[in-house]
Design a protein around this motif. Structure first.
Motif, short mmCIF file in Angstrom:
data_model
loop_
_atom_site.label_atom_id
_atom_site.label_comp_id
_atom_site.label_asym_id
_atom_site.label_seq_id
_atom_site.Cartn_x
_atom_site.Cartn_y
_atom_site.Cartn_z
N LEU A 553 0.83 -1.21 0.00
CA LEU A 553 0.00 0.00 0.00
C LEU A 553 0.86 1.25 0.00
O LEU A 553 1.97 1.26 0.55
CB LEU A 553 -0.94 0.01 1.22
N ARG A 554 0.33 2.33 -0.57
CA ARG A 554 1.01 3.62 -0.62
C ARG A 554 0.16 4.67 0.07
O ARG A 554 -1.06 4.54 0.18
CB ARG A 554 1.28 4.03 -2.08
N ARG A 555 0.81 5.72 0.53
CA ARG A 555 0.11 6.81 1.20
C ARG A 555 -0.94 7.41 0.25
O ARG A 555 -0.65 7.70 -0.91
CB ARG A 555 1.11 7.88 1.63
N GLY A 556 -2.15 7.57 0.76
CA GLY A 556 -3.24 8.10 -0.06
C GLY A 556 -4.09 7.04 -0.70
O GLY A 556 -5.17 7.35 -1.24
N ASP A 557 -3.66 5.75 -0.69
CA ASP A 557 -4.47 4.68 -1.25
C ASP A 557 -5.78 4.55 -0.48
O ASP A 557 -5.81 4.62 0.75
CB ASP A 557 -3.73 3.33 -1.17
N VAL A 558 -6.87 4.35 -1.22
CA VAL A 558 -8.17 4.10 -0.60
C VAL A 558 -8.44 2.61 -0.68
O VAL A 558 -8.34 2.01 -1.77
CB VAL A 558 -9.29 4.89 -1.31
N ILE A 559 -8.75 2.02 0.46
CA ILE A 559 -8.97 0.57 0.52
C ILE A 559 -10.31 0.31 1.22
O ILE A 559 -10.92 1.22 1.78
CB ILE A 559 -7.84 -0.16 1.30
N ALA A 560 -10.74 -0.95 1.18
CA ALA A 560 -11.94 -1.35 1.91
C ALA A 560 -11.52 -2.34 2.99
O ALA A 560 -10.88 -3.35 2.69
CB ALA A 560 -12.95 -1.99 0.96
N ILE A 561 -11.88 -2.02 4.23
CA ILE A 561 -11.68 -2.99 5.32
C ILE A 561 -12.90 -3.89 5.28
O ILE A 561 -14.03 -3.44 5.51
CB ILE A 561 -11.55 -2.27 6.67
N PRO A 562 -12.70 -5.21 5.02
CA PRO A 562 -13.86 -6.05 4.69
C PRO A 562 -14.70 -6.50 5.88
O PRO A 562 -15.89 -6.73 5.73
CB PRO A 562 -13.23 -7.26 3.98
N VAL A 563 -14.09 -6.66 7.07
CA VAL A 563 -14.83 -7.24 8.19
C VAL A 563 -14.54 -6.45 9.46
O VAL A 563 -13.62 -5.63 9.53
CB VAL A 563 -14.44 -8.72 8.42
N GLY A 564 -15.35 -6.73 10.49
CA GLY A 564 -15.11 -6.12 11.79
C GLY A 564 -15.83 -4.79 11.95
O GLY A 564 -16.47 -4.28 11.02
N ARG A 565 -15.71 -4.19 13.13
CA ARG A 565 -16.45 -2.95 13.40
C ARG A 565 -15.86 -1.76 12.67
O ARG A 565 -16.47 -0.68 12.65
CB ARG A 565 -16.52 -2.68 14.90
#
Length: 899
Positions: A553-565
């Motif tokens: 990953l690089r700074r500024g990347d947008v990701i999806a956290i798939p599980v959890g609160r």
């Protein structure tokens, strides 16, 4: 008899346990004495001093901390005169050739490793507070001393009451020879336990019932129980009242309970004649806040005559403080509190302030002290009463309930021998505190002593230098840590023997080890084992995929956290390239900022897009988090509805398919009693697995320290600190043997590689500080150095640490901690002569200036390590810079009260 001569010089009669221990000493035995705080254990140490002096020999008196060494030195000088007593604490060296020398335990350890000539003629060593060998960070020093002292030296070990004194004594007997174990559990001043509910003070126990039947169990006072039930009934009634009309002043429920203000608690104790009192509050800020609260009230506990005496003692300790620093030190508020008989006591205070409080309290001039638990472990400062505000404290990792041992240690300060007829422990009641819980703490005396001894680089190199690798291994096997480990396997070995009997019976039920059904049961076990192995492999592969994706990953990347609160969109604020456990810092669309890990990603993390970030993002401020979260939501990026599941390795595994075919074609697979015998086979296999695990545990425990030592030797040999086959140490090893630091090998590697050459004194102080300083908060550990040369040196130091860590992982050794940059700027400014306020702010954490006491403590630790650099660095320029740095740091508040 020398005991009669010694006893005649005392102003009080000896207790039975003191006489027993002294007689054993006079008979030539070593002694282990376990007794409560204030019971008079040190008298036995003083008798060892007497025996050494009358026989024309030497006695060393060791303590765990410098403050106790200073206190004991003053006591012995009063008795024997300055010419007969010396002091060695690292900071001070007074009359080291004297027949009686008081020192910290580390100083004696270093003497033993250096084979110091001062050891000649030594007949007795007193180890005060020997239970410190359980200390996680410094405990190994006590065992090193016990193991290395010459056989003819008599050891006087003085300990708080521990529940496994016999085990400790048995080990002492093994390694030191004839040792008498004397245990005394009687407090010299009886202790009364109380609960304060509001302004009412109750006894915790029903003493009338105890008088009526001395064999009865301790029971909680009936009046206390009745009163608390009435409060709870009223609180339940309050809960039905409309808001604002309840009886909130009574307290008792979490919604309306208001604890009695601290000044009122002190005033109430004063009414009952229970001052002086120490109130234990498990935070420095809490102690300071308590004093501030008292200052805002009308509470005054001193007379005009006492104020005069107080100001004289204050001026004696603080007269040399630079006037310009008084404001930043909070001097005037501190002084006003003392003049009113009130004080805080904790490690964050300036040593001069702390020592002033101690002297005033011992002289009865300060009557209310708010202290952290460190007071209970250190200086001799008893009170009539000990107050506990809470029964929960932060242990460095989490908030945990006090153990019976901790409760006993804290309340052990109550009751001054020769002054008080009885001591008092007062717990302030609040919702959630059960009287039975307090009663359990107060009536349990469990404080087991557990060794914290582990071989380390400096210890190992010194052992090899003195006795070679083979004999060093033998010595480690004689440590208390190994003694306890070996004892712990006795029960496991018995379990293994019982399991063997059951396994034989189950095998017979399956037709014996050569029978067809036993073979079938083993085949079923192989199928299950392969399934478990593949399932574990799948989890490992999934985690490795997640790790790889996080490091990419690089700074500024947008990701999806798939599980959890925290599931949903997040933007990466800081990357992390750790190949084992990357934890990038992210901000979610819900305004949460924190570090994520591979555990949050059952499938690899993917960049869904990117967004521009400001150069500096302060994720700790709510406004910054809110603005960034808004920007993230406005990107229009949508998280995927679902993530694809990884195919199980079991589906395509040839070995598992072969085993399953063999199972189905086995003659027993179609037998009518297959299920019944299969259950027996499962019991057999389950018990066999458990037994094998126990065998491995025994193997890992037995000689575990020696195995760690072998790994250390292998790493040190690779890096050319040890000669081939462990027959001696190299020139590099000689340097390492004189570096006593948690990061000893890293320091040695930096000196050896010339990484710190070309630095000025202030720059060198900053770089060296990274080896000792520990930030109180996780996260940002300071800047990368105030100058170009220091930044370069710090970068190279980090590179060496990273290489060393990789070697430690390969050799399965504990990892050297990462250099901490949090004190670099502060010590640099101070060593350059800048004002104290600037240095404190530079070392601040999240906008809070470092406390003066912590600043002085870290400065002195940097001085200690600079002294070692000065004596071990191969480069003359580095040695000269270290010497100048020590002089530059040792000024102002750091120089005052250095003892």
């Amino acid at each position: 008899m020398e005991l009669e001569t010694f006893a005649a010089q005392l102003s009080f009669p000896l207790d039975p346990f003191q006489k027993e221990a002294c007689r054993a000493l006079e008979a030539g035995h070593g002694v282990l004495v376990c007794a409560p705080t204030g019971a008079g254990k040190t008298v036995i140490g003083e008798f060892a001093v007497h025996l050494a002096l009358t026989s024309g020999r030497k006695c060393f008196y060791t303590t765990p901390i410098k403050a106790l060494s200073n206190q004991k030195y003053a006591d012995l000088v009063d008795r024997y005169g300055k010419s007969s007593v010396g002091l060695l604490t690292g900071d001070l060296s007074i009359n080291p050739e004297a027949p009686v020398v008081v020192m910290t335990t580390e100083v004696l350890r270093n003497m033993l490793y250096a084979d110091s000539p001062v050891l000649r003629g030594l007949s007795h060593v007193v180890m005060d507070e020997v239970h410190y060998l359980a200390d996680r960070f410094r405990g190994a020093v006590w065992e090193e001393v016990i193991l290395h002292l010459p056989e003819e030296v008599r050891l006087v070990s003085l300990s708080a009451t521990v529940s496994n004194a016999e085990e400790f004594g048995a080990w002492m007997e093994t390694v030191r020879g004839d040792t008498e174990i004397i245990v005394d559990e009687v407090r010299p001043v009886p202790l009364w336990q109380h609960i304060m509910v509001g302004r009412r003070l109750f006894d915790l126990f029903d003493h009338d019932a105890q008088v009526a039947d001395s064999n009865a169990k301790l029971i909680v006072d009936r009046e206390l129980v009745r009163h608390l039930k009435q409060r709870q009934a009223l609180d339940r009634a309050d809960s039905w009242q409309p808001r604002g009309r309840g009886r909130g002043d009574r307290g008792g429920s979490s919604s309306n309970f208001r604890p009695l203000a601290r000044p009122e608690v002190i005033a109430r104790l004063d009414e009952e004649g229970l001052l002086p009192a120490i109130t234990f509050i498990f935070s420095r800020a809490g102690c300071d806040a308590a004093v501030a609260q008292c200052l805002r009230s009308r509470l005054r506990l001193t007379t005009e005559e006492q104020v005069e005496a107080i100001t004289a003692i204050i001026d004696k300790h603080t007269g040399e403080l630079p006037r310009a620093d008084l404001e930043v030190l909070g001097y005037w508020e501190w002084r006003e509190a003392l003049e009113r008989g009130i004080a805080a006591h904790h490690a964050g205070m300036l040593p001069a302030f702390r020592h002033t409080v101690e002297e005033l309290f011992v002289n009865g001039l300060v009557r209310a002290v708010f202290a952290t638990e460190t007071l209970a472990l250190g200086i001799n400062m008893p009170a009539r009463t000990v107050v506990l505000e809470r029964l929960v404290k932060y242990n460095g990792e989490t908030h945990a309930e006090l153990t019976p041992g901790e409760y006993t240690q804290l309340t052990g300060r109550a009751g001054r021998r020769g002054i008080d007829v009885e001591g008092h422990a007062v717990v302030l009641w609040q919702p959630g505190i059960e009287t039975t819980e307090v009663a359990g703490l107060a009536s349990t005396r469990t404080f087991p002593l557990r060794s914290s001894f582990r071989p380390a680089y400096n210890m190992s190199i010194n052992l090899i230098d003195r006795m070679g690798a083979a004999e060093s291994r033998s010595l480690l096997e004689r440590s208390f840590a190994q003694f306890q480990a070996d004892r712990s396997v006795v029960g496991i070995v018995r379990t293994i023997e019982r399991n063997r009997v059951v396994l034989a019976e189950l095998s017979d039920q399956l037709g014996g080890a050569d029978g067809e059904f036993f073979e079938y049961a083993q085949l079923r076990e192989r199928v299950r084992a392969r399934e478990r192995q593949l399932e574990k492999q799948g989890r490992t592969d999934r985690r490795q995929d997640a790790v790889s994706s996080l490091t990419a990953l690089r700074r500024g990347d947008v990701i999806a956290i798939p599980v959890g609160r925290r599931s949903g969109l997040a933007v990466v604020l800081e990357t992390d390239s750790d190949p084992n456990d990357p934890r990038p810092l992210v901000l979610t669309e819900d305004k949460w900022a924190g570090r994520i890990s591979a555990a949050d990603f059952p499938a690899p993390a993917k960049s869904l897009g990117s967004m521009r970030l400001p150069r500096h993002v302060d994720h700790r401020t709510a406004r910054s988090r809110r603005d960034l979260a808004s920007a993230l939501r406005s990107t229009g990026i949508v998280p995927p509805g679902r993530y694809s599941k990884r195919k199980s390795p079991a589906a395509s595994d040839r070995e598992l398919a072969t085993l399953r075919r063999a199972l189905r074609s086995h003659p027993c697979h179609t037998a009518p009693d297959r299920e019944q015998l299969s259950r027996i086979g499962e019991r057999y296999n389950s018990l066999a697995r458990e037994t094998e695990t126990l065998r491995q545990k025994v193997a890992a425990t037995t000689n575990s320290l020696a195995r760690t030592f072998d790994r250390i030797v292998a790493l040190l040999a690779e890096r050319e600190y040890i000669e081939e086959e462990g027959h001696g140490i190299t020139e590099n090893g000689q340097r390492l043997s004189r570096i006593y630091s948690e990061s000893d090998l890293l320091v040695a590697e930096c000196l050896r590689g010339g990484l710190w050459k070309g630095l000025g004194p202030a720059e060198l102080a900053g770089v060296v500080s990274t080896m000792v300083y520990e930030s109180r908060q996780d996260g940002d550990t300071g800047d990368r150095g105030p100058t170009g040369p220091s930044r370069h040196a710090l970068t190279r130091t980090l590179q060496v640490w990273s290489e060393l860590r990789a070697d430690e992982v390969r050799h399965k050794l504990p990892l050297t901690r990462e250099p901490d940059f949090g004190f670099v700027s502060a010590i640099y400014k101070w060593a350059r002569g800048e004002p104290l306020v600037d240095a404190l702010l530079a070392a601040g954490d999240r906008g809070q200036a470092l406390s003066a006491g912590d600043f002085v403590r870290w400065c002195r630790q940097v001085i200690d390590l600079l002294d070692q650099v000065q004596s071990t660095a191969p480069d003359r320029e580095v040695r000269a810079a270290a010497t100048k740095a020590v002089h530059a740091i040792r000024r102002g508040v750091v120089a005052i009260d250095a003892a």
